[in-house]
Each structure stands twice: as C-alpha cells, then as structure tokens.
Design a protein around this motif. Structure first.
Motif, PDB file in Angstrom:
ATOM      1  N   ALA A 184       0.836  -1.205   0.000  1.00 46.19           N
ATOM      2  CA  ALA A 184       0.000   0.000   0.000  1.00 46.19           C
ATOM      3  C   ALA A 184       0.872   1.257   0.000  1.00 46.19           C
ATOM      4  O   ALA A 184       1.955   1.274   0.597  1.00 46.19           O
ATOM      5  N   PRO A 185       0.412   2.336  -0.681  1.00 44.51           N
ATOM      6  CA  PRO A 185       1.183   3.589  -0.714  1.00 44.51           C
ATOM      7  C   PRO A 185       1.509   4.116   0.681  1.00 44.51           C
ATOM      8  O   PRO A 185       2.585   4.666   0.912  1.00 44.51           O
ATOM      9  N   GLN A 186       0.578   3.944   1.598  1.00 41.10           N
ATOM     10  CA  GLN A 186       0.799   4.310   3.003  1.00 41.10           C
ATOM     11  C   GLN A 186       0.535   3.070   3.858  1.00 41.10           C
ATOM     12  O   GLN A 186      -0.505   2.962   4.506  1.00 41.10           O
ATOM     13  N   PRO A 187       1.482   2.140   3.863  1.00 36.11           N
ATOM     14  CA  PRO A 187       1.245   0.862   4.540  1.00 36.11           C
ATOM     15  C   PRO A 187       1.081   1.021   6.050  1.00 36.11           C
ATOM     16  O   PRO A 187       1.699   1.892   6.674  1.00 36.11           O
ATOM     17  N   VAL A 188       0.241   0.167   6.601  1.00 33.16           N
ATOM     18  CA  VAL A 188       0.065   0.119   8.046  1.00 33.16           C
ATOM     19  C   VAL A 188       1.299  -0.537   8.663  1.00 33.16           C
ATOM     20  O   VAL A 188       1.881  -1.467   8.087  1.00 33.16           O
ATOM     21  N   ALA A 189       1.712  -0.047   9.809  1.00 36.17           N
ATOM     22  CA  ALA A 189       2.879  -0.624  10.485  1.00 36.17           C
ATOM     23  C   ALA A 189       2.532  -2.007  11.015  1.00 36.17           C
ATOM     24  O   ALA A 189       1.702  -2.153  11.919  1.00 36.17           O
ATOM     25  N   ILE A 190       3.148  -3.026  10.434  1.00 32.98           N
ATOM     26  CA  ILE A 190       2.930  -4.409  10.840  1.00 32.98           C
ATOM     27  C   ILE A 190       4.290  -5.083  10.964  1.00 32.98           C
ATOM     28  O   ILE A 190       5.114  -5.009  10.046  1.00 32.98           O
ATOM     29  N   ASP A 191       4.543  -5.716  12.089  1.00 30.97           N
ATOM     30  CA  ASP A 191       5.819  -6.399  12.296  1.00 30.97           C
ATOM     31  C   ASP A 191       5.779  -7.853  11.851  1.00 30.97           C
ATOM     32  O   ASP A 191       6.796  -8.401  11.415  1.00 30.97           O
ATOM     33  N   ALA A 192       4.613  -8.491  11.963  1.00 26.77           N
ATOM     34  CA  ALA A 192       4.520  -9.919  11.670  1.00 26.77           C
ATOM     35  C   ALA A 192       3.055 -10.291  11.487  1.00 26.77           C
ATOM     36  O   ALA A 192       2.148  -9.520  11.814  1.00 26.77           O
ATOM     37  N   PHE A 193       2.822 -11.508  10.947  1.00 26.61           N
ATOM     38  CA  PHE A 193       1.470 -11.988  10.679  1.00 26.61           C
ATOM     39  C   PHE A 193       1.184 -13.291  11.404  1.00 26.61           C
ATOM     40  O   PHE A 193       2.033 -14.177  11.466  1.00 26.61           O
ATOM     41  N   LEU A 194      -0.042 -13.406  11.919  1.00 27.26           N
ATOM     42  CA  LEU A 194      -0.604 -14.692  12.277  1.00 27.26           C
ATOM     43  C   LEU A 194      -1.335 -15.194  11.041  1.00 27.26           C
ATOM     44  O   LEU A 194      -2.365 -14.633  10.644  1.00 27.26           O
ATOM     45  N   GLY A 195      -0.792 -16.221  10.398  1.00 21.46           N
ATOM     46  CA  GLY A 195      -1.385 -16.730   9.171  1.00 21.46           C
ATOM     47  C   GLY A 195      -2.705 -17.419   9.432  1.00 21.46           C
ATOM     48  O   GLY A 195      -2.919 -18.006  10.498  1.00 21.46           O
ATOM     49  N   PRO A 196      -3.619 -17.370   8.457  1.00 17.03           N
ATOM     50  CA  PRO A 196      -4.958 -17.950   8.644  1.00 17.03           C
ATOM     51  C   PRO A 196      -4.914 -19.472   8.779  1.00 17.03           C
ATOM     52  O   PRO A 196      -4.030 -20.135   8.238  1.00 17.03           O
ATOM     53  N   SER A 197      -5.904 -20.007   9.465  1.00 18.44           N
ATOM     54  CA  SER A 197      -5.926 -21.430   9.794  1.00 18.44           C
ATOM     55  C   SER A 197      -6.543 -22.277   8.691  1.00 18.44           C
ATOM     56  O   SER A 197      -5.868 -23.070   8.035  1.00 18.44           O
ATOM     57  N   HIS A 198      -7.856 -22.091   8.471  1.00 15.80           N
ATOM     58  CA  HIS A 198      -8.561 -22.935   7.511  1.00 15.80           C
ATOM     59  C   HIS A 198      -8.040 -22.736   6.093  1.00 15.80           C
ATOM     60  O   HIS A 198      -7.905 -23.702   5.335  1.00 15.80           O
ATOM     61  N   VAL A 199      -7.765 -21.493   5.730  1.00 16.44           N
ATOM     62  CA  VAL A 199      -7.209 -21.228   4.400  1.00 16.44           C
ATOM     63  C   VAL A 199      -5.916 -22.015   4.206  1.00 16.44           C
ATOM     64  O   VAL A 199      -5.689 -22.641   3.163  1.00 16.44           O
ATOM     65  N   SER A 200      -5.062 -21.986   5.215  1.00 11.55           N
ATOM     66  CA  SER A 200      -3.758 -22.642   5.108  1.00 11.55           C
ATOM     67  C   SER A 200      -3.891 -24.161   5.043  1.00 11.55           C
ATOM     68  O   SER A 200      -3.030 -24.837   4.477  1.00 11.55           O
ATOM     69  N   SER A 201      -4.959 -24.705   5.603  1.00  9.79           N
ATOM     70  CA  SER A 201      -5.160 -26.146   5.495  1.00  9.79           C
ATOM     71  C   SER A 201      -5.387 -26.553   4.044  1.00  9.79           C
ATOM     72  O   SER A 201      -5.123 -27.699   3.659  1.00  9.79           O
ATOM     73  N   VAL A 202      -5.844 -25.614   3.218  1.00 11.13           N
ATOM     74  CA  VAL A 202      -6.056 -25.877   1.794  1.00 11.13           C
ATOM     75  C   VAL A 202      -4.816 -25.524   0.978  1.00 11.13           C
ATOM     76  O   VAL A 202      -4.317 -26.333   0.193  1.00 11.13           O
ATOM     77  N   ILE A 203      -4.291 -24.308   1.151  1.00 13.59           N
ATOM     78  CA  ILE A 203      -3.182 -23.867   0.286  1.00 13.59           C
ATOM     79  C   ILE A 203      -1.820 -24.206   0.867  1.00 13.59           C
ATOM     80  O   ILE A 203      -0.797 -24.099   0.176  1.00 13.59           O
ATOM     81  N   GLY A 204      -1.758 -24.609   2.146  1.00 11.57           N
ATOM     82  CA  GLY A 204      -0.483 -24.923   2.779  1.00 11.57           C
ATOM     83  C   GLY A 204       0.246 -23.673   3.244  1.00 11.57           C
ATOM     84  O   GLY A 204      -0.229 -22.545   3.081  1.00 11.57           O
ATOM     85  N   SER A 205       1.419 -23.860   3.804  1.00 10.83           N
ATOM     86  CA  SER A 205       2.216 -22.725   4.289  1.00 10.83           C
ATOM     87  C   SER A 205       3.166 -22.179   3.230  1.00 10.83           C
ATOM     88  O   SER A 205       3.691 -21.073   3.372  1.00 10.83           O
ATOM     89  N   ARG A 206       3.387 -22.931   2.160  1.00  6.77           N
ATOM     90  CA  ARG A 206       4.347 -22.527   1.130  1.00  6.77           C
ATOM     91  C   ARG A 206       4.053 -21.142   0.525  1.00  6.77           C
ATOM     92  O   ARG A 206       4.984 -20.344   0.322  1.00  6.77           O
ATOM     93  N   GLN A 214      10.674 -11.637   0.829  1.00  2.00           N
ATOM     94  CA  GLN A 214      10.709 -10.343   0.141  1.00  2.00           C
ATOM     95  C   GLN A 214      10.427  -9.163   1.059  1.00  2.00           C
ATOM     96  O   GLN A 214      10.910  -8.059   0.823  1.00  2.00           O
ATOM     97  N   TYR A 215       9.617  -9.388   2.094  1.00  2.00           N
ATOM     98  CA  TYR A 215       9.200  -8.280   2.955  1.00  2.00           C
ATOM     99  C   TYR A 215       9.788  -8.369   4.360  1.00  2.00           C
ATOM    100  O   TYR A 215       9.531  -7.486   5.191  1.00  2.00           O
ATOM    101  N   ASP A 216      10.556  -9.408   4.635  1.00  2.00           N
ATOM    102  CA  ASP A 216      11.156  -9.595   5.959  1.00  2.00           C
ATOM    103  C   ASP A 216      10.104  -9.608   7.067  1.00  2.00           C
ATOM    104  O   ASP A 216      10.300  -9.031   8.137  1.00  2.00           O
ATOM    105  N   LYS A 217       8.977 -10.285   6.803  1.00  7.54           N
ATOM    106  CA  LYS A 217       7.898 -10.364   7.780  1.00  7.54           C
ATOM    107  C   LYS A 217       7.748 -11.798   8.294  1.00  7.54           C
ATOM    108  O   LYS A 217       7.441 -12.708   7.522  1.00  7.54           O
ATOM    109  N   PRO A 218       7.979 -12.027   9.564  1.00  2.92           N
ATOM    110  CA  PRO A 218       7.719 -13.364  10.111  1.00  2.92           C
ATOM    111  C   PRO A 218       6.237 -13.708  10.014  1.00  2.92           C
ATOM    112  O   PRO A 218       5.371 -12.835  10.181  1.00  2.92           O
ATOM    113  N   ILE A 219       5.954 -14.969   9.729  1.00  2.00           N
ATOM    114  CA  ILE A 219       4.574 -15.448   9.654  1.00  2.00           C
ATOM    115  C   ILE A 219       4.490 -16.769  10.413  1.00  2.00           C
ATOM    116  O   ILE A 219       5.312 -17.654  10.206  1.00  2.00           O
ATOM    117  N   VAL A 220       3.499 -16.869  11.282  1.00  2.00           N
ATOM    118  CA  VAL A 220       3.228 -18.125  11.975  1.00  2.00           C
ATOM    119  C   VAL A 220       1.790 -18.522  11.675  1.00  2.00           C
ATOM    120  O   VAL A 220       0.855 -17.762  11.967  1.00  2.00           O
TER     121      VAL A 220
END
Length: 374
Positions: A184-206, A214-220
């Motif tokens: 986003a042109p004015q991105p919100v300050a975010i240090d890391a993400f809690l990745g979605p649960s059900h979505v990830s069961s379908v698409i995986g963590s890859r 690319q963004y140096d953002k930890p994701i769990v």
C-alpha cells in the motif's frame, strides 16, 4: 473434546502469558496482524489481548470474506433478483450486509425477492432441482477454504444437466490481499502476521514464504483456539527478537507445507484468476480473485446475465474499510454502538460472524477500558 479442550486450559494460558512477558523487549512495540477473522473473535472472546504485555498489540486484518466484499457486488445480486426473477441462494452473513441506498438482501427479500438462505452449496443444488422452471443463482463467496465446495457444485450441476443453476462467483485469494497490505502507498505498520488457519489447510504454508523472503515479515500459521493464538504470538516475538523472518507452522495438526493438493486441483479445474477484483478497504487488487473457466461457462451467472461493474461507496462515517486494512480498530469508529449495532449494521464488519466490529460488540465492549488500552 480432543483438539479443543486442551487448547483452552487456563493454567497453560497463564504459563504462556508469563513466557511472552519474559520474552518481549520492554523497549520495543510488537504489532502482530491476525489476518483471519476467526483469530479476531478468539482474541476478543477469550481476552487474549488482556493477557499480552502492553507492548504486544494485535492488529485486525481483512480475513473476513463477507467483510471484504464490496458494496457493488451486493447491488449486483439484488439486481439479479429484481430484474431477472432468479432464486438467489446465499449464506446468512450476506443477508444483512448494507448495499447501496440503505438496501440489503434481507430488505430485498422482504420486498418480495426470492432470496433464500442456505447452509451449503448442496442446498442450492437441491433448490435448483426442486424448481426446474426457475433460474437459481448461488451467491458464492469466501477465501480458498470455500472454493472447492463451489467447484464441486458446478461440476455436479453439469453432470446432472441442471441447466437452471449458475454461480455468481466472488471467491477471493488470501496471499494477494497480504501483498496489497504490504504494498500500500501508506502501509500500516505491521511487524509480523498470524497466518490464517482454515485457508492454510487448503493452500499450505508454502505461499507465505515469499512474504518472509521479500518483505522480511515473520509469519506463523496459527490455530483458532486461545492457546494457539498465544503460542503463535510467542513464536513471532521470538523471531522478531532474533531478527529472523521465516514461515513457521503452529497449526501443524491441520496444516502442511503443500496443503490439500486434491482441493487445489479441484479448484484449478473449475476456476482461474481474475485480472482484477475490488476489495472493501483495499481497493482493486490484481490477480486477487477467481472466475469460472470457459469450460463451465453455462454455469457462470456473469456470462448468463448482464452484471455491470458497480463502484459504490460505504456508509458515511463507517470505518470498516480502515479496520479491514489494519489502519483503525472498531473502537475508533464513531458509529459503533450508536447508529451501528448488530440489529442496524452500517458496515459489513458489524454483520459477519468473523467481523472485527461484531467481535468487539459481542466481547470487547463488555471489558470497557481494558479494551480501549489495546
């Protein structure tokens, strides 16, 4: 109950809270975006934010498919009913989402439109079988989790020769929304993400690995229970303290790196990416949604009926768009609890069972000042 009770134990929650408090850097503020609306409700319902140190903040994201659907697509659905006399089948959450002109699917139904609430795609197919002389349109929404059932319904309709059945497709893609937030042109300050649960069961963590690289953002990838969320927060804090940015999987009991390959293949057989799609709060995002492939054109409502592109505005003063991109929180909206209530919603965030405003109304407002501090 297995996989539920053991993730709600109070003594373990206290231990995790102590571990997080001992791990955080007192001179640092941690902003963790929970992408999924299910996480938002778990945080509010179980008071997870209250168990965090003052410098660990949860930021609500756009992981509510009903919430991110733009007003214009609901206007389109109402037009299908009013102008083409279709039976429109949809999920309950969509019924009360405000459309243009203070309208909604529920109000259109009250005015005589044949709009029916269903619990699954199979309900919509049943209605099509029972009404062979009426066109039946299923209003399909959701992230990657609900896409395979819609694909099954389309394939089943073709196999049965249900010529009166079609789908108004509004399935959207999680990784594209995460990229839009970060780009986003004015991105919100975010240090890391809690990745979605059900979505990830379908698409995986890859698919999330690109964001870590690319963004140096930890994701769990986090499960939905309170201890899942707390353990994931601890894992993110540890990564941030160490200067690491990797994809880790806390929800390993349901998510693998590659996901559900059968579900992915099924979706790819029926759907293909759209060039662009509008998201409430995020605007137009390239390759962020799906459309029905030409091979299944006979079951595509957008090919069967003239469905114009409608760019509609949200209710004046409603902060739902800003809440969805993490720029504001429900308590920052002046409409919340005044003119905007579950009985009289001004925005989709108050309607959906995964909406942040609905979570705040149901749980957060009862804790008053302690939530304002979060």
């Amino acid at each position: 109950m297995k996989y539920i009770d053991e993730f709600r134990q109070q003594d373990l929650a206290k231990q995790l809270a102590g571990a997080i408090a001992a791990t955080v850097d007192p001179g640092r503020h941690y902003r963790l975006m929970e992408f999924c609306g299910g996480h938002t409700h778990a945080i509010f319902r179980y008071g997870v934010q209250d168990l965090m140190p003052a410098n660990v903040e949860f930021v609500h994201g756009p992981g509510c498919p009903v919430c991110v659907l733009p007003t214009g697509r609901i206007d389109n659905a109402i037009q299908l009913v009013e102008q083409h006399d279709v039976i429109l089948c949809t999920y309950a959450d969509l019924m009360r989402v405000p459309a243009s002109g203070h309208n909604s699917l529920l109000k259109a139904k009250a005015a005589g439109g044949d709009i029916r609430m269903v619990y699954s795609t199979q309900d919509a197919l049943r209605i099509a079988r029972e009404n062979p002389r009426r066109p039946v349109v299923f209003f399909a929404i959701g992230f990657e989790t609900t896409t395979p059932p819609t694909a099954v319904a389309i394939q089943q309709a073709r196999a049965e020769g249900l010529a009166n059945f079609s789908v108004f497709c509004n399935h959207v893609l999680t990784p594209a929304a995460m990229r839009a937030i970060l780009d986003a042109p004015q991105p919100v300050a975010i240090d890391a993400f809690l990745g979605p649960s059900h979505v990830s069961s379908v698409i995986g963590s890859r698919p999330y690995e690109v964001f870590a690289e690319q963004y140096d953002k930890p994701i769990v990838i986090a499960g939905f229970e309170p201890l899942d969320v707390m353990q994931s927060a601890l894992m993110l804090v540890r990564q941030l303290n160490a200067g690491r940015h990797a994809v880790e999987n806390e929800y390993s009991r349901a998510v693998s790196r590659d996901g559900n390959l059968k579900a992915q293949t099924l979706s790819a057989e029926v759907f293909e990416p759209r060039a662009t799609f509008e998201w409430r709060g995020l605007g137009l995002i390239a390759d962020s949604a799906l459309q029905i492939r030409a091979e299944y054109a006979d079951f595509d409502a957008e090919r069967r009926y003239p469905i114009p592109e409608i760019r509609a505005s949200d209710v004046k003063g409603c902060e739902c768009p800003a809440i969805l991109r993490g720029a504001k929180k429900p308590q920052n909206c002046k409409l919340l609890g005044t003119v905007c209530t579950p009985e009289n919603p001004m925005g989709s965030c108050m309607v959906s069972s995964e909406g942040a405003c609905a979570a705040y109304w149901s749980y957060g407002r009862l804790r008053g000042a302690s939530m304002e501090a979060g």
